[in-house]
Design an enzyme around this catalytic site. Structure first.
Site, PDB file in Angstrom:
ATOM      1  N   GLU A   1      49.559   7.601   8.117  1.00  0.00           N
ATOM      2  CA  GLU A   1      49.097   7.715   9.497  1.00  0.00           C
ATOM      3  C   GLU A   1      48.118   6.612   9.887  1.00  0.00           C
ATOM      4  OE1 GLU A   1      50.556  11.647   8.123  1.00  0.00           O
ATOM      5  OE2 GLU A   1      49.124  10.198   7.297  1.00  0.00           O
TER       6      GLU A   1
ATOM      7  N   LYS B   1      66.481  16.710  -4.068  1.00  0.00           N
ATOM      8  CA  LYS B   1      65.933  17.707  -3.153  1.00  0.00           C
ATOM      9  C   LYS B   1      67.043  18.679  -2.759  1.00  0.00           C
ATOM     10  CE  LYS B   1      62.807  17.780   0.837  1.00  0.00           C
ATOM     11  NZ  LYS B   1      62.042  16.908   1.743  1.00  0.00           N
TER      12      LYS B   1
ATOM     13  N   ARG C   1      43.584  11.972  10.036  1.00  0.00           N
ATOM     14  CA  ARG C   1      43.496  11.001   8.957  1.00  0.00           C
ATOM     15  C   ARG C   1      43.320   9.577   9.482  1.00  0.00           C
ATOM     16  NH1 ARG C   1      48.048  12.633   4.554  1.00  0.00           N
ATOM     17  NH2 ARG C   1      46.399  11.952   3.155  1.00  0.00           N
TER      18      ARG C   1
END
Length: 648
Positions: free
Chosen positions: A377, A291, A405
């Site tokens: 979540e 990244k 969610r």
């Protein structure tokens, strides 16, 4: 040489790219140059607008290889998470739109069907692409269409449970489908979980570099294509798997595995993808990337590799250009630490967003009392229920849009058990540049139906700290504390308090009760001033706790001629709707007008632009209020037939 100069002087190849076909014609040497030009372009553009720079710097070569092997848009390329699709946008003819990335009239920060035929799913909530891909592959198989389906899963998405539900079904179906695991070891911050640890073992094993060289040499020296190429790759992998780490977990599911492949080596990735494409069944291509690759400030940023600077940043340092300001998140984070100092039972939970939600501040002081569960979540909510059952008070910090969610878990796993769990929703309301999937406008409506759940909406830093303490003090059920993004509003003191309701302004005349929810407190004050200039009196109140509706708010409504609510959430089932119902139940026959966000998909732009579009500015609200109250003067209401009504 600056990035801008580099882009100007060395962007000749990038300037010739108008679609994927242009990339297919390039030589290996040209691809290396193009990759450098793309990085220069990304840094130059995103440094002016903000956006997800770190994830996209890491997928340059991977995206180039995908567009050389597959034929988009006939072959469907799905990005999970969607914020790593900037390079895909560049290669599909959208370079010009980057001047206004995430701004009104410019490109979305995520895939967008409105922008290009190359975008199919507008996903920016993680861990969904494999389920889309499963359905697409089944549809193409049933229709007899020879079209490849490719899902790029990375930046932590594999920590989400939906991915594993999808993998189970993908393996069972056995349809051709390529899953590219972009393994950068990150989500927003270092990826959490057993799978992440397993993949990390590949990177950390001393034999890993040797493995990459072995795979690279095998790909470069093998003249086969199609299934024979895959078998060579498979044999190489089988021969070295024991020296690196077991890959049985994928193959036990019935999904072939290729890798690990150096995700920054275009020929290596391309060869692996061609093998996978021609295999005829589900294949995982494991690409290891970094990244922020190629940009030193991102590579050196230990927190999140410059995951998503919220605004313009200095190219040389990676630091935000705007002067630091006190954010809502900072106020929450600091107050939570103060509460944790006093209460050892308080613990923090987040879903791969420790820094963005402020939970990282608690983790730095009490690392043993913070749990980052990855992009999960649902698990976060039910794990919090377990923590509460064990005698702790969990504080679950997520973006407002992401708690959607976990509705079932909040409803049945937390609320039905009357457990003391506090959900802190950052980025509530209209957030702006990230677009409709990230707007936190649903929570007051969706979670308003949960029995026993209390919802607080602070208007400033003082009420945020106060309401957070009140929420954590609740021991007989769950609470939600919601606040917007950006700079925290200046403190707005109340003139008095009626029960839990703050009265912010009042007049000798009681024409209008203006219920300003949360951060709209300052807007309510300005509206009152404007309406007063027309000769009407306005009482401005902040309910503080919007669910359940305070009885004192209903009593205040009964003493006025008109009630107007203004909220930063959807109107359907929102605060205004709930207040109108409470007034009907109490037989309070005062008309109610509710102002809020229409239940629709609103385009990206600044928060101010979108609120203006929705007529949620002080000028617009004052004009509406004045018109409504003057209309009551012109047409007296018959009390025998009137009842409290909500405008829907």
């Amino acid at each position: 040489m600056s990035v801008e100069e580099g882009t100007a002087n060395h962007g000749r190849l990038l300037g010739t790219v108008r679609g994927p076909q242009d990339v297919k014609r390039m030589t290996a040497e040209q691809l290396d140059i193009l990759a450098a030009e793309i990085r220069d372009f990304l840094i130059a553009k995103v440094s002016r607008t903000g956006g997800h720079i770190g994830p996209n710097l890491g997928v340059v070569e991977l995206t180039l290889a995908m567009h050389r092997v597959f034929d988009s848009p006939r072959d469907r390329l799905l990005f999970d998470t969607g914020h790593q699709a900037y390079v895909h946008k560049i290669l599909t003819g959208r370079q010009e739109g980057f001047d206004k990335l995430r701004q009104r009239g410019g490109l979305s920060g995520y895939p967008s069907q409105a922008e290009s035929e190359h975008d199919l799913i507008e996903n920016s909530h993680a861990s969904t692409a494999l389920s889309y891909a499963d359905g697409l592959a089944k549809a193409y198989a049933l229709r007899g269409e020879k079209r490849a389906v490719v899902a790029v899963v990375g930046d932590g998405a594999l920590t989400g449970g939906m991915c594993w539900e999808a993998l189970n079904n993908i393996a069972t179906a056995g349809n051709p489908l390529v899953i590219v695991v972009n393994d950068n070891g990150r989500s927003y911050s270092p990826t959490i979980g057993g799978l992440a640890d397993h993949l990390s073992s590949l990177r950390l094993n001393p034999g890993y570099e040797k493995v990459l060289d072995t795979v690279k040499d095998a790909l470069g020296n093998t003249p086969f294509v199609g299934k024979p190429m895959f078998e060579v790759l498979h044999a190489v992998k089988k021969g070295i798997k024991d020296a690196v780490a077991p890959q049985a977990m994928f193959e036990d599911l019935g999904i072939k595995y290729v890798g690990p492949v150096d995700g920054h080596d275009v020929p290596a990735v391309e060869a692996a993808l061609r093998a996978a494409k021609n295999f005829g069944g589900p294949v995982i291509v494991h690409a290891v990337t970094r990244k922020g690759y190629g940009y030193r400030p991102a590579e050196d940023d230990e927190a999140d590799c410059l995951h998503g600077p919220g605004g313009a940043f200095d190219v040389e340092t990676g630091q935000l250009v705007a002067a630091p300001s006190v954010k809502w998140t900072h106020v929450f984070a600091n107050e939570l630490v103060s509460i944790a100092d006093e209460r050892p039972d308080v613990v923090g939970i987040t879903a791969a967003m420790a820094e963005p939600t402020g939970i990282a501040t608690l983790a730095r002081k009490y690392p043993e009392r913070v749990y980052d569960v990855g992009i999960a979540e649902q698990h976060a909510a039910t794990s919090a229920a377990g923590l509460a059952m064990g005698g702790l008070h969990p504080v679950v910090a997520v973006y407002a849009t992401f708690l959607n969610r976990a509705f079932d878990q909040v409803l049945l796993d937390v609320a039905m058990h009357k457990l003391p769990v506090t959900f802190v929703l950052d980025r509530a309301g209209i957030t702006g540049p990230d677009g409709p999937s990230h707007y936190g406008v649903w929570d007051m409506s969706v979670f308003g139906v949960v029995p026993g759940l209390r919802i607080a909406a602070p208007r400033d830093s003082a009420t945020l700290r106060e309401e957070l303490r009140e929420a954590i003090a609740v021991d007989d059920g769950p609470t939600i504390l919601r606040f917007p993004t950006g700079t925290v509003a200046a403190d707005l003191p109340a003139v008095r308090r009626v029960g839990p309701v703050d009265v912010l302004a009042e007049s000798a005349r009681t024409d209008v009760l203006l219920v300003a929810v949360g951060s709209f407190g300052a807007l309510g004050m300005e509206v009152a001033t404007r309406v007063a200039e027309q000769g009407y009196g306005v009482t401005v109140v902040d309910p503080r706790w919007v669910r359940p509706v305070p009885a004192e708010l209903v009593e205040l409504a009964a003493g006025h001629r008109l009630v107007v609510t203004v909220e930063d959430g959807v109107r359907v089932g929102g605060v205004g709707s709930a207040l109108a119902q409470a007034m009907r139940d109490a037989d309070v026959r005062v008309p109610v007008k509710d102002l809020g966000v229409p239940a629709d998909w609103h385009p990206h732009g600044t928060r101010a632009q979108i609120l203006a579009d929705l007529r949620l500015t002080a000028q617009d609200v004052a004009r509406d209020v004045t018109g409504w109250i003057s209309g009551l003067d012109a047409a007296p209401v018959d009390p025998a037939t009137d009842g409290a009504t909500a405008q829907n």
